[in-house]
Design an enzyme around this catalytic site. Structure first.
Site, mmCIF file in Angstrom:
data_model
loop_
_atom_site.group_PDB
_atom_site.id
_atom_site.type_symbol
_atom_site.label_atom_id
_atom_site.label_comp_id
_atom_site.label_asym_id
_atom_site.label_seq_id
_atom_site.Cartn_x
_atom_site.Cartn_y
_atom_site.Cartn_z
ATOM 1 N N HIS A 142 -2.753 3.181 -4.551
ATOM 2 C CA HIS A 142 -2.191 2.656 -3.301
ATOM 3 C C HIS A 142 -0.761 2.135 -3.507
ATOM 4 O O HIS A 142 -0.400 1.064 -3.031
ATOM 5 C CB HIS A 142 -3.086 1.544 -2.738
ATOM 6 C CG HIS A 142 -4.377 2.068 -2.179
ATOM 7 N ND1 HIS A 142 -4.443 2.778 -1.008
ATOM 8 C CD2 HIS A 142 -5.651 1.992 -2.644
ATOM 9 C CE1 HIS A 142 -5.704 3.118 -0.764
ATOM 10 N NE2 HIS A 142 -6.456 2.660 -1.737
ATOM 11 N N ASP A 180 0.859 -1.192 0.000
ATOM 12 C CA ASP A 180 0.000 0.000 0.000
ATOM 13 C C ASP A 180 0.889 1.233 0.000
ATOM 14 O O ASP A 180 2.122 1.121 -0.055
ATOM 15 C CB ASP A 180 -0.959 -0.020 1.207
ATOM 16 C CG ASP A 180 -2.327 0.546 0.823
ATOM 17 O OD1 ASP A 180 -2.370 1.722 0.405
ATOM 18 O OD2 ASP A 180 -3.330 -0.179 0.914
ATOM 19 N N GLU A 203 -9.696 2.676 -5.524
ATOM 20 C CA GLU A 203 -9.358 4.046 -5.127
ATOM 21 C C GLU A 203 -8.122 4.593 -5.840
ATOM 22 O O GLU A 203 -7.224 5.127 -5.204
ATOM 23 C CB GLU A 203 -9.138 4.089 -3.605
ATOM 24 C CG GLU A 203 -10.361 3.667 -2.818
ATOM 25 C CD GLU A 203 -10.141 3.639 -1.312
ATOM 26 O OE1 GLU A 203 -11.048 4.033 -0.594
ATOM 27 O OE2 GLU A 203 -9.066 3.208 -0.856
HETATM 28 C C1 ACM Z 1 -10.982 -0.688 0.164
HETATM 29 O O1 ACM Z 1 -11.509 -0.679 1.280
HETATM 30 N N1 ACM Z 1 -10.395 0.394 -0.307
HETATM 31 C C2 ACM Z 1 -11.011 -1.861 -0.676
#
Ligand code: ACM
Length: 546
Positions: free
Chosen positions: A246, A175, A313
Protein backbone atom coordinates in the site's frame (compact mmCIF):
# COMPACT_ATOMS: atom_id res chain seq x y z
CA UNK A 1 -33.87 8.20 29.48
CA UNK A 2 -32.64 6.63 26.27
CA UNK A 3 -28.88 6.72 26.57
CA UNK A 4 -26.48 5.34 23.96
CA UNK A 5 -24.24 3.62 24.84
CA UNK A 6 -26.31 2.17 27.66
CA UNK A 7 -24.82 2.88 31.11
CA UNK A 8 -24.02 0.15 33.65
CA UNK A 9 -26.37 1.24 36.46
CA UNK A 10 -29.22 3.71 36.61
CA UNK A 11 -31.30 4.18 39.72
CA UNK A 12 -34.04 6.34 41.12
CA UNK A 13 -35.40 8.21 38.18
CA UNK A 14 -38.71 9.83 39.02
CA UNK A 15 -40.54 12.77 37.49
CA UNK A 16 -38.55 15.43 39.29
CA UNK A 17 -36.00 17.58 37.50
CA UNK A 18 -32.98 19.80 37.87
CA UNK A 19 -33.58 22.88 35.75
CA UNK A 20 -30.58 24.32 33.96
CA UNK A 21 -30.88 28.08 33.58
CA UNK A 22 -28.96 31.34 33.10
CA UNK A 23 -27.99 31.32 36.79
CA UNK A 24 -26.65 27.74 36.79
CA UNK A 25 -22.96 27.69 37.70
CA UNK A 26 -20.15 25.27 36.94
CA UNK A 27 -18.23 24.35 40.09
CA UNK A 28 -15.02 22.75 38.88
CA UNK A 29 -12.53 20.97 41.11
CA UNK A 30 -8.94 20.03 40.42
CA UNK A 31 -8.34 17.84 37.37
CA UNK A 32 -11.61 18.86 35.74
CA UNK A 33 -10.41 21.69 33.51
CA UNK A 34 -10.93 19.98 30.15
CA UNK A 35 -14.47 18.93 30.94
CA UNK A 36 -15.26 22.33 32.42
CA UNK A 37 -14.10 24.03 29.23
CA UNK A 38 -15.92 21.56 27.02
CA UNK A 39 -19.21 21.87 28.93
CA UNK A 40 -19.05 25.66 28.94
CA UNK A 41 -18.39 25.90 25.22
CA UNK A 42 -20.75 23.11 24.11
CA UNK A 43 -23.72 23.55 26.44
CA UNK A 44 -23.06 27.28 26.49
CA UNK A 45 -23.54 27.40 22.72
CA UNK A 46 -26.67 25.22 22.76
CA UNK A 47 -28.40 26.97 25.68
CA UNK A 48 -27.00 30.48 25.51
CA UNK A 49 -26.24 30.26 29.25
CA UNK A 50 -22.86 31.42 30.56
CA UNK A 51 -22.36 28.48 32.98
CA UNK A 52 -20.13 30.84 34.95
CA UNK A 53 -17.75 29.53 37.59
CA UNK A 54 -19.11 29.42 41.11
CA UNK A 55 -20.27 27.16 43.91
CA UNK A 56 -23.91 27.74 44.69
CA UNK A 57 -26.84 25.36 45.06
CA UNK A 58 -27.85 25.79 41.43
CA UNK A 59 -24.65 24.30 40.05
CA UNK A 60 -23.10 21.41 38.21
CA UNK A 61 -20.27 20.15 40.40
CA UNK A 62 -17.33 18.56 38.66
CA UNK A 63 -14.70 16.55 40.49
CA UNK A 64 -12.33 13.62 40.24
CA UNK A 65 -12.37 11.25 43.18
CA UNK A 66 -9.96 8.38 43.99
CA UNK A 67 -12.85 6.44 45.55
CA UNK A 68 -14.57 6.44 42.14
CA UNK A 69 -11.27 5.51 40.47
CA UNK A 70 -11.08 2.51 42.76
CA UNK A 71 -14.63 1.45 42.10
CA UNK A 72 -15.12 2.34 38.43
CA UNK A 73 -11.64 2.99 37.01
CA UNK A 74 -10.15 6.11 35.39
CA UNK A 75 -12.78 6.11 32.67
CA UNK A 76 -15.73 5.54 35.01
CA UNK A 77 -18.03 8.23 36.41
CA UNK A 78 -20.89 8.76 38.81
CA UNK A 79 -23.60 11.25 37.93
CA UNK A 80 -26.07 12.27 40.63
CA UNK A 81 -28.84 14.61 39.60
CA UNK A 82 -30.97 16.16 42.37
CA UNK A 83 -33.55 18.95 42.16
CA UNK A 84 -31.08 21.54 43.42
CA UNK A 85 -27.75 20.35 42.13
CA UNK A 86 -25.87 18.07 39.77
CA UNK A 87 -22.83 16.16 40.96
CA UNK A 88 -20.57 14.64 38.32
CA UNK A 89 -17.60 12.69 39.65
CA UNK A 90 -15.01 11.04 37.44
CA UNK A 91 -12.65 8.20 38.28
CA UNK A 92 -10.19 10.33 36.31
CA UNK A 93 -10.38 13.28 33.92
CA UNK A 94 -11.46 10.92 31.12
CA UNK A 95 -14.28 9.40 33.19
CA UNK A 96 -15.48 12.88 34.02
CA UNK A 97 -15.57 13.72 30.33
CA UNK A 98 -17.60 10.59 29.47
CA UNK A 99 -19.99 11.57 32.27
CA UNK A 100 -20.36 14.99 30.62
CA UNK A 101 -21.40 13.18 27.42
CA UNK A 102 -24.15 11.43 29.39
CA UNK A 103 -25.23 14.77 30.86
CA UNK A 104 -25.55 16.24 27.37
CA UNK A 105 -27.64 13.28 26.17
CA UNK A 106 -29.98 13.73 29.15
CA UNK A 107 -30.60 17.38 28.22
CA UNK A 108 -32.21 16.32 24.94
CA UNK A 109 -31.38 16.63 21.23
CA UNK A 110 -31.28 20.43 21.22
CA UNK A 111 -28.23 20.24 23.49
CA UNK A 112 -26.37 19.15 20.32
CA UNK A 113 -27.07 22.41 18.50
CA UNK A 114 -24.55 25.22 18.21
CA UNK A 115 -26.91 28.08 18.97
CA UNK A 116 -29.92 28.33 21.27
CA UNK A 117 -33.47 27.92 20.01
CA UNK A 118 -36.12 30.18 21.51
CA UNK A 119 -38.29 29.05 24.40
CA UNK A 120 -36.41 25.90 25.36
CA UNK A 121 -36.48 24.62 28.92
CA UNK A 122 -33.44 22.59 29.89
CA UNK A 123 -34.24 19.84 32.36
CA UNK A 124 -32.23 16.95 33.71
CA UNK A 125 -34.17 14.08 35.28
CA UNK A 126 -33.41 13.33 38.94
CA UNK A 127 -31.35 10.15 38.79
CA UNK A 128 -28.11 8.46 39.73
CA UNK A 129 -25.92 6.80 37.11
CA UNK A 130 -22.78 4.75 37.65
CA UNK A 131 -20.96 3.82 34.51
CA UNK A 132 -17.66 2.63 33.10
CA UNK A 133 -16.49 1.14 29.82
CA UNK A 134 -16.04 -2.55 29.15
CA UNK A 135 -12.99 -1.97 26.92
CA UNK A 136 -10.10 0.48 27.01
CA UNK A 137 -9.73 0.63 23.19
CA UNK A 138 -12.92 1.91 21.60
CA UNK A 139 -11.91 3.07 18.19
CA UNK A 140 -12.72 4.26 14.74
CA UNK A 141 -10.30 3.91 11.85
CA UNK A 142 -10.72 6.51 9.14
CA UNK A 143 -9.01 6.10 5.78
CA UNK A 144 -8.09 9.60 4.61
CA UNK A 145 -5.75 8.23 1.93
CA UNK A 146 -8.28 6.92 -0.63
CA UNK A 147 -10.31 10.09 -0.27
CA UNK A 148 -8.85 13.01 1.60
CA UNK A 149 -10.94 14.43 4.42
CA UNK A 150 -10.00 18.07 4.97
CA UNK A 151 -9.03 18.94 8.52
CA UNK A 152 -12.39 20.37 9.51
CA UNK A 153 -14.04 17.04 8.76
CA UNK A 154 -11.52 15.22 10.92
CA UNK A 155 -12.17 17.56 13.86
CA UNK A 156 -15.89 16.99 13.37
CA UNK A 157 -15.34 13.22 13.50
CA UNK A 158 -13.43 13.63 16.75
CA UNK A 159 -16.52 15.36 18.16
CA UNK A 160 -18.68 12.51 16.91
CA UNK A 161 -16.39 9.95 18.55
CA UNK A 162 -16.53 11.85 21.83
CA UNK A 163 -20.33 11.97 21.69
CA UNK A 164 -20.28 8.15 21.54
CA UNK A 165 -17.64 7.72 24.28
CA UNK A 166 -15.11 6.38 21.76
CA UNK A 167 -11.51 7.09 22.63
CA UNK A 168 -9.18 5.93 19.82
CA UNK A 169 -8.89 7.54 16.40
CA UNK A 170 -6.84 5.33 14.07
CA UNK A 171 -5.69 7.69 11.34
CA UNK A 172 -4.91 5.79 8.10
CA UNK A 173 -2.64 8.42 6.57
CA UNK A 174 -0.92 6.68 3.67
CA UNK A 175 -1.86 4.30 0.90
CA UNK A 176 -1.38 3.60 -2.80
CA UNK A 177 -3.81 6.39 -3.66
CA UNK A 178 -2.40 9.18 -1.51
CA UNK A 179 0.09 10.32 1.13
CA UNK A 180 -1.59 12.70 3.58
CA UNK A 181 0.96 13.84 6.17
CA UNK A 182 3.68 16.42 5.68
CA UNK A 183 7.14 14.98 6.29
CA UNK A 184 9.67 17.82 6.36
CA UNK A 185 12.71 15.82 5.30
CA UNK A 186 10.89 14.19 2.37
CA UNK A 187 8.77 17.00 0.87
CA UNK A 188 7.89 15.16 -2.33
CA UNK A 189 5.75 12.72 -0.28
CA UNK A 190 3.11 15.43 -0.22
CA UNK A 191 4.18 17.56 -3.21
CA UNK A 192 3.73 14.55 -5.48
CA UNK A 193 2.20 11.84 -3.31
CA UNK A 194 -0.85 13.74 -2.09
CA UNK A 195 -2.50 14.30 -5.49
CA UNK A 196 -3.81 12.02 -8.19
CA UNK A 197 -5.01 13.09 -11.60
CA UNK A 198 -8.26 11.16 -11.63
CA UNK A 199 -10.24 8.60 -9.67
CA UNK A 200 -12.04 5.37 -10.46
CA UNK A 201 -15.75 5.65 -9.82
CA UNK A 202 -17.10 2.73 -7.83
CA UNK A 203 -15.67 -0.77 -8.08
CA UNK A 204 -12.27 -1.34 -9.57
CA UNK A 205 -14.06 -3.21 -12.36
CA UNK A 206 -16.11 -0.14 -13.18
CA UNK A 207 -15.37 1.37 -16.60
CA UNK A 208 -15.90 4.89 -15.25
CA UNK A 209 -13.44 7.50 -14.07
CA UNK A 210 -13.91 10.88 -12.61
CA UNK A 211 -11.49 13.04 -14.59
CA UNK A 212 -10.87 15.45 -11.75
CA UNK A 213 -7.72 15.81 -9.65
CA UNK A 214 -8.14 14.68 -6.07
CA UNK A 215 -5.84 15.30 -3.16
CA UNK A 216 -4.76 17.20 -0.11
CA UNK A 217 -2.69 16.63 3.00
CA UNK A 218 -2.29 17.73 6.60
CA UNK A 219 0.60 20.03 7.46
CA UNK A 220 2.48 19.21 10.64
CA UNK A 221 0.63 22.07 12.33
CA UNK A 222 -2.69 20.58 11.17
CA UNK A 223 -1.63 17.28 12.73
CA UNK A 224 -0.65 19.02 15.97
CA UNK A 225 -4.05 20.69 16.05
CA UNK A 226 -5.87 17.39 15.40
CA UNK A 227 -3.87 15.57 18.09
CA UNK A 228 -4.48 18.36 20.62
CA UNK A 229 -8.19 18.58 19.78
CA UNK A 230 -8.45 14.83 20.28
CA UNK A 231 -6.54 14.97 23.57
CA UNK A 232 -8.96 17.61 24.88
CA UNK A 233 -11.63 14.98 24.27
CA UNK A 234 -9.63 12.16 25.83
CA UNK A 235 -9.13 10.57 22.42
CA UNK A 236 -5.79 9.08 21.42
CA UNK A 237 -4.79 9.45 17.77
CA UNK A 238 -2.95 6.36 16.50
CA UNK A 239 -1.18 7.21 13.23
CA UNK A 240 -0.80 4.60 10.50
CA UNK A 241 1.99 4.67 7.95
CA UNK A 242 1.35 1.57 5.84
CA UNK A 243 4.45 -0.51 4.92
CA UNK A 244 5.72 -2.42 2.93
CA UNK A 245 2.58 -2.71 0.74
CA UNK A 246 0.00 0.00 0.00
CA UNK A 247 2.92 2.32 -0.77
CA UNK A 248 2.55 3.35 -4.41
CA UNK A 249 2.01 7.04 -3.56
CA UNK A 250 5.35 7.09 -1.71
CA UNK A 251 7.08 5.28 -4.59
CA UNK A 252 5.60 7.75 -7.09
CA UNK A 253 7.22 10.53 -5.04
CA UNK A 254 10.55 8.74 -4.46
CA UNK A 255 11.08 6.04 -7.13
CA UNK A 256 14.13 4.68 -5.29
CA UNK A 257 11.74 3.26 -2.66
CA UNK A 258 10.31 0.80 -5.19
CA UNK A 259 11.66 -2.34 -6.80
CA UNK A 260 13.39 -0.47 -9.60
CA UNK A 261 15.30 -3.57 -10.71
CA UNK A 262 12.05 -5.13 -11.96
CA UNK A 263 9.89 -2.18 -12.98
CA UNK A 264 10.40 1.38 -14.06
CA UNK A 265 9.43 2.99 -10.76
CA UNK A 266 10.17 6.46 -12.15
CA UNK A 267 7.13 6.13 -14.40
CA UNK A 268 4.71 5.39 -11.56
CA UNK A 269 2.11 7.89 -10.49
CA UNK A 270 -0.15 8.03 -7.46
CA UNK A 271 -2.60 5.20 -8.07
CA UNK A 272 -5.97 6.20 -9.52
CA UNK A 273 -7.85 2.94 -9.14
CA UNK A 274 -8.78 0.56 -6.29
CA UNK A 275 -7.59 -2.82 -5.15
CA UNK A 276 -4.11 -3.80 -4.00
CA UNK A 277 -1.21 -2.34 -5.94
CA UNK A 278 1.60 -4.67 -6.98
CA UNK A 279 4.07 -1.82 -6.43
CA UNK A 280 5.53 -2.41 -2.98
CA UNK A 281 8.59 -1.10 -1.16
CA UNK A 282 12.01 -2.51 -1.97
CA UNK A 283 13.58 -4.31 1.02
CA UNK A 284 16.72 -2.18 0.93
CA UNK A 285 18.70 -0.12 3.43
CA UNK A 286 17.65 2.98 1.50
CA UNK A 287 14.01 2.19 2.22
CA UNK A 288 14.63 1.42 5.89
CA UNK A 289 16.53 4.69 6.45
CA UNK A 290 13.88 6.65 4.56
CA UNK A 291 11.06 5.29 6.69
CA UNK A 292 13.02 5.67 9.93
CA UNK A 293 13.13 9.36 9.00
CA UNK A 294 9.37 9.34 8.38
CA UNK A 295 8.69 7.63 11.70
CA UNK A 296 10.98 10.04 13.56
CA UNK A 297 8.75 12.90 12.48
CA UNK A 298 5.63 10.85 13.18
CA UNK A 299 6.78 10.14 16.75
CA UNK A 300 7.38 13.86 17.30
CA UNK A 301 3.81 14.61 16.28
CA UNK A 302 1.88 11.74 17.88
CA UNK A 303 2.31 10.96 21.59
CA UNK A 304 0.37 7.68 21.23
CA UNK A 305 2.15 4.63 22.67
CA UNK A 306 0.90 2.61 19.72
CA UNK A 307 2.09 3.39 16.20
CA UNK A 308 0.45 1.50 13.34
CA UNK A 309 2.67 0.25 10.51
CA UNK A 310 0.01 -1.36 8.34
CA UNK A 311 1.62 -4.56 7.12
CA UNK A 312 -1.48 -5.76 5.26
CA UNK A 313 -1.87 -7.08 1.73
CA UNK A 314 1.75 -6.83 0.57
CA UNK A 315 1.84 -8.58 -2.80
CA UNK A 316 5.05 -10.56 -3.26
CA UNK A 317 5.31 -10.69 -7.06
CA UNK A 318 7.96 -7.98 -7.39
CA UNK A 319 10.10 -9.43 -4.58
CA UNK A 320 9.93 -12.84 -6.29
CA UNK A 321 11.33 -11.32 -9.48
CA UNK A 322 13.72 -8.84 -7.92
CA UNK A 323 17.41 -9.84 -7.78
CA UNK A 324 17.89 -7.25 -5.01
CA UNK A 325 15.10 -8.74 -2.87
CA UNK A 326 16.32 -12.27 -3.54
CA UNK A 327 19.86 -11.30 -2.52
CA UNK A 328 18.48 -9.85 0.69
CA UNK A 329 16.60 -13.08 1.43
CA UNK A 330 19.84 -15.03 0.97
CA UNK A 331 21.97 -12.62 2.95
CA UNK A 332 19.55 -12.70 5.90
CA UNK A 333 19.12 -16.47 5.71
CA UNK A 334 15.36 -16.13 5.22
CA UNK A 335 13.12 -18.84 3.81
CA UNK A 336 11.11 -16.81 1.33
CA UNK A 337 9.31 -13.55 0.54
CA UNK A 338 6.85 -14.04 3.42
CA UNK A 339 9.83 -14.12 5.74
CA UNK A 340 11.16 -10.99 4.10
CA UNK A 341 7.95 -9.18 4.95
CA UNK A 342 8.34 -10.32 8.60
CA UNK A 343 11.89 -9.08 8.64
CA UNK A 344 10.70 -5.71 7.36
CA UNK A 345 8.03 -5.40 10.05
CA UNK A 346 10.33 -6.70 12.79
CA UNK A 347 12.84 -4.01 11.91
CA UNK A 348 10.30 -1.32 12.75
CA UNK A 349 8.97 -3.32 15.70
CA UNK A 350 12.44 -3.14 17.27
CA UNK A 351 12.97 0.43 16.13
CA UNK A 352 9.73 1.59 17.79
CA UNK A 353 10.33 -0.47 20.94
CA UNK A 354 13.77 1.14 21.32
CA UNK A 355 11.98 4.50 21.40
CA UNK A 356 9.44 3.47 24.02
CA UNK A 357 6.60 2.93 21.57
CA UNK A 358 4.65 -0.17 20.62
CA UNK A 359 4.07 -1.40 17.10
CA UNK A 360 0.58 -2.35 16.01
CA UNK A 361 -0.21 -3.77 12.58
CA UNK A 362 -2.87 -5.64 10.59
CA UNK A 363 -3.02 -9.34 11.33
CA UNK A 364 -0.73 -10.30 8.43
CA UNK A 365 2.17 -9.16 10.65
CA UNK A 366 1.66 -12.26 12.80
CA UNK A 367 2.89 -14.48 10.03
CA UNK A 368 6.56 -14.16 10.89
CA UNK A 369 6.61 -13.77 14.67
CA UNK A 370 6.61 -10.50 16.58
CA UNK A 371 8.47 -8.76 19.37
CA UNK A 372 6.74 -9.19 22.74
CA UNK A 373 5.19 -5.72 22.99
CA UNK A 374 3.70 -5.66 19.50
CA UNK A 375 -0.07 -5.74 18.99
CA UNK A 376 -2.38 -6.83 16.22
CA UNK A 377 -5.46 -5.34 14.54
CA UNK A 378 -7.48 -8.45 13.69
CA UNK A 379 -9.34 -7.64 10.48
CA UNK A 380 -9.62 -10.90 8.52
CA UNK A 381 -12.13 -12.20 11.03
CA UNK A 382 -11.30 -13.14 14.61
CA UNK A 383 -8.64 -15.75 13.83
CA UNK A 384 -5.65 -13.42 13.76
CA UNK A 385 -6.74 -11.98 17.07
CA UNK A 386 -7.20 -15.41 18.62
CA UNK A 387 -3.74 -16.52 17.47
CA UNK A 388 -2.19 -13.28 18.69
CA UNK A 389 -3.87 -13.41 22.11
CA UNK A 390 -2.79 -17.03 22.57
CA UNK A 391 0.77 -16.00 21.75
CA UNK A 392 0.56 -13.30 24.42
CA UNK A 393 0.09 -10.30 22.10
CA UNK A 394 -2.47 -7.59 22.67
CA UNK A 395 -5.25 -7.41 20.12
CA UNK A 396 -7.70 -4.88 18.75
CA UNK A 397 -10.61 -6.71 17.16
CA UNK A 398 -11.98 -5.25 13.92
CA UNK A 399 -13.27 -8.25 11.95
CA UNK A 400 -14.48 -7.23 8.51
CA UNK A 401 -17.46 -9.55 8.95
CA UNK A 402 -19.02 -7.15 11.42
CA UNK A 403 -17.31 -3.81 11.82
CA UNK A 404 -16.12 -2.78 8.36
CA UNK A 405 -18.44 0.14 7.82
CA UNK A 406 -17.53 0.53 4.15
CA UNK A 407 -19.58 -2.61 3.58
CA UNK A 408 -23.20 -1.99 2.68
CA UNK A 409 -25.97 -1.77 5.24
CA UNK A 410 -28.66 -3.41 3.18
CA UNK A 411 -28.84 -5.94 0.35
CA UNK A 412 -30.57 -3.74 -2.18
CA UNK A 413 -28.34 -3.40 -5.22
CA UNK A 414 -29.18 0.26 -5.32
CA UNK A 415 -27.78 0.85 -1.85
CA UNK A 416 -25.44 3.77 -2.57
CA UNK A 417 -22.32 1.94 -3.65
CA UNK A 418 -23.31 -1.67 -3.26
CA UNK A 419 -19.86 -2.84 -2.25
CA UNK A 420 -18.91 -5.74 -0.07
CA UNK A 421 -21.19 -7.80 2.11
CA UNK A 422 -24.27 -6.77 4.02
CA UNK A 423 -23.41 -5.59 7.51
CA UNK A 424 -26.61 -4.33 9.09
CA UNK A 425 -27.07 -2.20 12.17
CA UNK A 426 -28.07 -5.40 13.94
CA UNK A 427 -24.90 -7.22 12.82
CA UNK A 428 -22.84 -4.44 14.36
CA UNK A 429 -24.98 -4.41 17.51
CA UNK A 430 -24.33 -8.13 17.97
CA UNK A 431 -20.58 -7.72 17.59
CA UNK A 432 -18.56 -8.93 20.54
CA UNK A 433 -14.84 -8.12 20.66
CA UNK A 434 -14.12 -11.29 22.65
CA UNK A 435 -14.80 -14.49 20.69
CA UNK A 436 -15.95 -17.52 22.70
CA UNK A 437 -12.77 -19.45 21.81
CA UNK A 438 -10.70 -17.29 24.17
CA UNK A 439 -10.39 -18.24 27.83
CA UNK A 440 -10.32 -15.49 30.48
CA UNK A 441 -6.52 -15.19 30.56
CA UNK A 442 -6.34 -14.94 26.78
CA UNK A 443 -9.31 -12.56 26.63
CA UNK A 444 -7.34 -10.08 28.74
CA UNK A 445 -5.22 -9.46 25.66
CA UNK A 446 -8.23 -8.07 23.82
CA UNK A 447 -7.72 -4.35 24.41
CA UNK A 448 -10.98 -3.62 22.67
CA UNK A 449 -12.20 -3.04 19.16
CA UNK A 450 -12.54 -0.54 16.38
CA UNK A 451 -14.83 0.05 13.43
CA UNK A 452 -12.99 0.60 10.15
CA UNK A 453 -14.07 3.10 7.50
CA UNK A 454 -12.28 2.61 4.17
CA UNK A 455 -13.13 5.37 1.77
CA UNK A 456 -12.69 4.06 -1.78
CA UNK A 457 -16.32 4.86 -2.53
CA UNK A 458 -16.76 7.68 0.00
CA UNK A 459 -15.68 10.78 -1.83
CA UNK A 460 -16.91 13.31 0.70
CA UNK A 461 -18.04 13.63 4.26
CA UNK A 462 -21.69 13.03 3.47
CA UNK A 463 -20.78 9.60 2.10
CA UNK A 464 -18.63 8.88 5.15
CA UNK A 465 -21.54 9.85 7.41
CA UNK A 466 -23.91 7.59 5.47
CA UNK A 467 -21.67 4.54 5.87
CA UNK A 468 -20.63 5.28 9.44
CA UNK A 469 -24.00 6.12 10.97
CA UNK A 470 -26.14 4.83 12.52
CA UNK A 471 -23.84 1.79 12.79
CA UNK A 472 -21.20 3.61 14.85
CA UNK A 473 -23.82 4.09 17.58
CA UNK A 474 -24.35 0.32 17.73
CA UNK A 475 -20.61 -0.20 17.75
CA UNK A 476 -20.21 2.27 20.62
CA UNK A 477 -22.64 0.28 22.73
CA UNK A 478 -20.91 -3.01 21.83
CA UNK A 479 -17.57 -1.72 23.16
CA UNK A 480 -18.71 0.47 26.06
CA UNK A 481 -21.65 -1.38 27.62
CA UNK A 482 -21.60 -4.77 29.32
CA UNK A 483 -24.08 -6.41 26.99
CA UNK A 484 -25.19 -10.04 27.15
CA UNK A 485 -23.86 -12.60 24.66
CA UNK A 486 -24.56 -11.55 21.06
CA UNK A 487 -27.60 -13.78 20.50
CA UNK A 488 -29.22 -12.55 23.72
CA UNK A 489 -28.89 -8.84 23.05
CA UNK A 490 -32.11 -6.88 22.97
CA UNK A 491 -31.81 -5.29 19.56
CA UNK A 492 -35.45 -4.14 19.65
CA UNK A 493 -34.68 -2.11 22.78
CA UNK A 494 -31.60 -0.66 21.11
CA UNK A 495 -33.68 0.37 18.09
CA UNK A 496 -36.24 1.95 20.41
CA UNK A 497 -33.49 3.95 22.13
CA UNK A 498 -32.15 4.95 18.72
CA UNK A 499 -35.31 7.01 18.16
CA UNK A 500 -33.90 9.67 20.50
CA UNK A 501 -30.42 9.15 19.19
CA UNK A 502 -31.43 9.94 15.59
CA UNK A 503 -32.69 13.30 16.90
CA UNK A 504 -29.26 13.91 18.46
CA UNK A 505 -27.56 12.98 15.18
CA UNK A 506 -29.97 15.30 13.35
CA UNK A 507 -29.02 18.17 15.66
CA UNK A 508 -25.35 17.38 15.05
CA UNK A 509 -25.92 17.44 11.30
CA UNK A 510 -24.91 13.82 10.70
CA UNK A 511 -25.98 12.45 7.30
CA UNK A 512 -26.78 8.94 8.57
CA UNK A 513 -28.52 6.22 6.60
CA UNK A 514 -32.20 6.59 7.39
CA UNK A 515 -33.69 3.94 9.66
CA UNK A 516 -32.39 0.40 9.83
CA UNK A 517 -34.32 -1.40 7.14
CA UNK A 518 -34.67 -0.89 3.43
CA UNK A 519 -34.71 2.56 1.94
CA UNK A 520 -38.15 3.47 0.57
CA UNK A 521 -37.44 2.19 -2.95
CA UNK A 522 -35.89 -0.99 -1.61
CA UNK A 523 -39.17 -2.23 -0.07
CA UNK A 524 -39.67 -4.94 -2.63
CA UNK A 525 -38.90 -8.66 -2.65
CA UNK A 526 -35.23 -9.34 -1.98
CA UNK A 527 -33.66 -11.46 -4.73
CA UNK A 528 -32.16 -14.84 -3.98
CA UNK A 529 -28.69 -14.58 -2.43
CA UNK A 530 -29.21 -11.07 -1.13
CA UNK A 531 -30.58 -11.76 2.31
CA UNK A 532 -30.46 -8.49 4.22
CA UNK A 533 -29.26 -8.90 7.77
CA UNK A 534 -27.79 -12.34 7.21
CA UNK A 535 -24.47 -11.97 8.91
CA UNK A 536 -21.54 -12.36 6.59
CA UNK A 537 -23.52 -13.97 3.79
CA UNK A 538 -22.13 -12.92 0.46
CA UNK A 539 -24.25 -11.17 -2.05
CA UNK A 540 -24.07 -12.99 -5.31
CA UNK A 541 -21.35 -11.63 -7.51
CA UNK A 542 -20.17 -9.07 -5.01
CA UNK A 543 -16.48 -8.93 -4.25
CA UNK A 544 -15.61 -8.74 -0.54
CA UNK A 545 -13.88 -5.48 -1.22
CA UNK A 546 -13.92 -3.01 -4.02
C1 ACM B 1 -7.35 -4.08 5.45
O1 ACM B 1 -8.59 -4.01 5.39
N1 ACM B 1 -6.64 -4.27 4.36
C2 ACM B 1 -6.65 -3.97 6.71
Amino acid sequence: MDLIPAPSHVSGHGDDFFVLGPETRLAAGEGTELTERWLRSTLGAATGFPLAPGSVDNAIWLSVDPAVTEELGEEGYRLTILRETVDLVGGGPAGLFWGAQTLRQLLGPDAYRRAPLPGREWRLPVTRIEDSPRFAWRGLMLDVARHFMPKDGVLRYLDLLAAHKLNVFHFHLTDDQGWRIEIKRHPRLTEIGSWRARTKIGHRASPLWEEKPHGGYYTQDDIREIVAYAAERHITVVPEIDIPGHSQAAIAAYPELGNSDVIDTASLSVWDTWGISANVLAPTDTTLRFYEGVFEEVLDLFPSTFVHVGGDECLKGQWKRSPVAQARIKELGLADEEDLQSWFIRHFDNWLAARGRRLIGWDEILEGGLAPGAAVSSWRGYQGGITAARAGHDVVMCPEQQVYLDHRQHGGDDEPMPIGYVRTLEDVYRFDPVPPQLGPDEARHVLGAQANVWTEVMENHARVDYQTFPRLAAFAEAVWSRLPAPAERDFADFERRMTDHYRRLDALGVGYRPATGPLPWQRRPVPEGMAPGSLGRPIEGAPPNV
